[in-house]
Design an enzyme around this catalytic site. Structure first.
Site, short mmCIF file in Angstrom:
data_model
loop_
_atom_site.label_atom_id
_atom_site.label_comp_id
_atom_site.label_asym_id
_atom_site.label_seq_id
_atom_site.Cartn_x
_atom_site.Cartn_y
_atom_site.Cartn_z
CG ASP A 189 -6.49 0.26 -0.31
OD1 ASP A 189 -5.70 1.22 -0.22
OD2 ASP A 189 -6.42 -0.75 0.43
NE ARG A 239 -1.23 4.66 14.17
CZ ARG A 239 -0.04 4.85 13.61
NH1 ARG A 239 0.67 5.92 13.88
NH2 ARG A 239 0.46 3.95 12.77
CG ASP A 293 -3.48 3.83 -0.96
OD1 ASP A 293 -4.10 3.52 -2.00
OD2 ASP A 293 -3.43 3.09 0.03
CB ALA A 335 -10.35 10.37 8.82
CB SER A 371 -0.94 -0.06 1.21
OG SER A 371 -1.78 1.04 1.24
NE ARG A 407 -6.43 2.29 16.68
CZ ARG A 407 -5.55 2.23 15.68
NH1 ARG A 407 -4.87 3.29 15.30
NH2 ARG A 407 -5.33 1.10 15.05
CB SER A 426 -0.11 1.52 15.73
OG SER A 426 0.15 1.01 14.44
C1 16G Z 1 -4.35 -0.38 7.82
C2 16G Z 1 -5.82 -0.54 7.55
C3 16G Z 1 -6.52 0.80 7.66
C4 16G Z 1 -6.25 1.42 9.01
C5 16G Z 1 -4.78 1.48 9.28
C6 16G Z 1 -4.55 1.87 10.73
C7 16G Z 1 -6.91 -2.03 5.98
C8 16G Z 1 -7.03 -2.49 4.56
N1 16G Z 1 -6.05 -1.05 6.21
O1 16G Z 1 -3.74 0.40 6.85
O2 16G Z 1 -7.89 0.56 7.51
O3 16G Z 1 -6.78 2.72 9.08
O4 16G Z 1 -4.20 0.19 9.10
O5 16G Z 1 -3.20 1.81 11.03
O6 16G Z 1 -7.57 -2.54 6.87
P1 16G Z 1 -2.70 1.84 12.54
O7 16G Z 1 -3.34 0.68 13.27
O8 16G Z 1 -1.23 1.76 12.45
O9 16G Z 1 -3.14 3.15 13.10
MG MG Z 2 -3.78 1.10 0.44
#
Ligand code: 16G
Ligand code: MG
Length: 558
Positions: free
Chosen positions: A286, A527, A282, A388, A67, A518, A520
């Site tokens: 997606d 975060r 991105d 967001a 991604s 939360r 990550s």
């Molecule tokens: C991943 C997730 C996205 C989420 C992000 C949070 C998918 C396809 N992608 O990129 O939805 O917003 O993780 O990242 O589920 P974090 O847990 O590091 O904050």
């Molecule tokens: Mg992506």
């Protein structure tokens, strides 16, 4: 498992030893790491995909992408028969497979799992569709996936080539519905439903000249390339695509993640574009955000994020449903009380949630990660979800679509050309344009463009739906991020004890204050998100809560 199958697995897995000392986990978006560490993981996920296909008696997808991560990273994730994410129930098996120390352990794990899940290995066929993004490491990893799939008797790998993640999910969903799935079919469906929506634009609300052109940042990735194909098919659409050819580096200073987090113009954009409608995809297309360049004196932008895309979609769908359900005179009411739900996460700007609620919409929150939002949205006749960060889509229930088709055919006979008939046609076109398997920047972009034309809105008018509350995000490195346990869609911390009370006390100091923490799912950090009535207050609140996290869990703590 018979002896022949065992020998086959042992022989192939001996060619893919895991890198020593590396522990990987199937996080919110599959496995992701430096590409050089992933060969054995991708091989093993190939095995999992073949087993999943046998278990579900359906076609499964395997996508190689990282991604928005840097170009040297890569990753792998599975698309389930519905085109959605891998069932959460299989994630622990994915983790165990990836981390098995050697071929013998791997074989034992597979054997136990096959028995537990009652998977019939003999005399069955399995099919896995493979896709990869434009990363240079993708080709070798694809080969590893093919070998993994090939080590299960009767399993076939079908290489669909370089694709966006949502294209592969779309293909898996379509295949399991018995529909043809070449890449051309994807473009056909998107372009014909887009044209249909444009043809249904009310008289007089076409764009004025100034608003016609859209400029797109392709993140130097696969999405830009695919949009070039769509632009050729939709030759009446005025789009200029930048950052998609071989010149730039994937995701470096470009792309939806960069634009949304940094709130600055991506490379290749600048003063001549002031006020223009711009969009950013991105690395695997997606995610989608829109923006406009604010002035020729700075690189600041006006961001139109996933929350605002969600608001635009929700407003449009709600309008169409209202028209559809209008009862004239004492005519029999043939309406279908379709349930409409909007799904967000705690990261949704509070102003967007307020706006949606005031508009009379039902809004629910889930934890972060597409799998949670998608699952919740599927509970409604029409479920719209967005993070967001620009990841989201619209889901339609089969029951509602079935009713809508019937109603549309009936209105075509009795009231052709009425607003009601047009509303049925518009909703049907949206259900075909939007990728119901997973959030898709290309289909989302076409839907945004069609709705803006319908409304006759500029990006500025759209952005004025509401004003975002000032917000701030920080991350804190801690000893063990799993020490933080949350509930209520990540808005309340239950562990460590006492920290939530301290967060509440901090938050109460600021008008319109809102704050949560939360762990990550993709980085080894906690975060912090804070919102308040001014930028300064949001910054202060985030900083003081980050200090609390450090006190409770950080390296400086006890
Ligand atoms: C991943 C997730 C996205 C989420 C992000 C949070 C998918 C396809 N992608 O990129 O939805 O917003 O993780 O990242 O589920 P974090 O847990 O590091 O904050
Ligand atoms: Mg992506």
């Amino acid at each position: 498992m018979n002896e022949k199958q065992q020998t086959r697995l042992l022989e192939s897995s001996s060619r893919f030893s895991p890198p020593p000392g590396v522990r990987l986990s199937y996080g919110t978006a599959g496995f992701r790491a430096d590409a050089s560490l992933l060969h054995s993981t991708v091989f093993r996920i190939g095995i999992l995909a073949a087993l999943r296909s046998l278990k579900t008696k359906s076609v499964i997808g395997l996508m190689i992408t990282a991604s928005h991560n840097k170009v040297s990273d890569n990753g792998v994730k599975i698309a389930d028969p519905s085109g959605g994410m891998l069932s959460q129930h299989w994630e622990p098996f994915a983790d165990a497979l990836a981390n098995a120390p050697d071929s013998q352990h791997l074989l034992q794990l597979i054997d136990e799992f096959v028995k537990k899940e009652n998977i019939a290995l003999e005399g069955r066929s399995a099919e896995v569709l493979l896709g990869r993004d434009t990363r240079p490491s993708g080709e070798a990893l694809l080969e590893a996936a093919k070998q993994g799939i090939g080590s299960i008797t009767g399993a076939v790998a079908v290489d669909m080539g370089v694709l966006t993640t949502p294209q592969l999910h779309w293909m898996v969903r379509a295949r399991n519905k018995g529909i043809k799935v070449t890449e051309a079919d994807y473009y056909d469906q998107l372009s014909s439903s887009f044209r249909c929506l444009i043809d249904l634009t009310p008289q007089g609300s076409e764009f004025n000249k100034m608003n016609e052109k859209l400029i797109v940042d392709g993140a130097n990735g696969v999405g830009g390339e695919k949009l070039v194909v769509l632009k050729k098919i939709l030759n009446d659409l005025d789009i200029e695509i930048r950052n998609f050819d071989k010149g730039g580096v994937l995701n470096e200073g470009v792309g939806a993640d960069y634009v949304q987090k940094e709130k600055v113009v991506p490379r290749g954009f600048g003063p001549p574009d002031v006020g223009m409608r711009c969009a950013s995809l991105d690395g695997d297309a997606d995610r989608l955000v829109y923006f406009s360049v604010l002035s020729n004196a700075s690189d600041k932008i006006d961001l139109v994020d996933g929350d605002k895309i969600l608001s635009l979609f929700a407003l449009y769908i709600k309008d169409q449903l209202t028209v559809l359900n209008k009862v004239e005179g004492d005519k029999e009411n043939k309406s279908y009380q379709a349930s409409l739900g909007v799904v967000q996460t705690a990261y949704a700007n509070g102003a967007s949630t307020d706006y949606l609620k005031h508009a009379g919409l039902e809004v629910v929150l889930t934890p972060t990660g597409v799998k949670y939002l998608h699952e919740k949205a599927a509970e409604y006749d029409i479920g719209i979800y967005f993070e967001a960060n620009g990841h989201g889509t619209i889901l339609f229930s089969d029951g509602f679509l079935h009713w809508l088709e019937g109603r549309s055919a009936e209105l075509a006979l009795t009231s052709k050309g009425t607003e009601q008939e047009m509303a049925t046609l518009r909703l049907l076109a949206v259900s075909k344009l939007i990728n119901q398997a997973v959030g898709d920047a290309l289909s989302g972009l076409l839907l945004v463009e069609a709705i803006l034309q319908h409304m006759g809105w500029s990006i500025q008018r759209w952005n004025e739906l509401y004003n975002d509350f000032p917000s701030r995000q920080l991350k804190v490195k801690v000893l063990d991020r799993t020490a933080v346990v949350t509930t209520n869609a990540e808005t309340v911390v239950v562990k460590p004890l006492g920290i939530q009370e301290r967060i509440n006390a901090e938050t109460a100091k600021y008008p319109r204050g809102r704050c949560f923490i939360r762990p990550s799912g993709t980085e080894d950090v906690i975060r912090v998100y804070a919102e308040a009535n001014t930028e300064e207050a949001a910054d202060k609140l985030a900083t003081s809560v980050a200090q609390l996290v450090d006190q409770f869990l950080g390296f400086g703590g006890s």
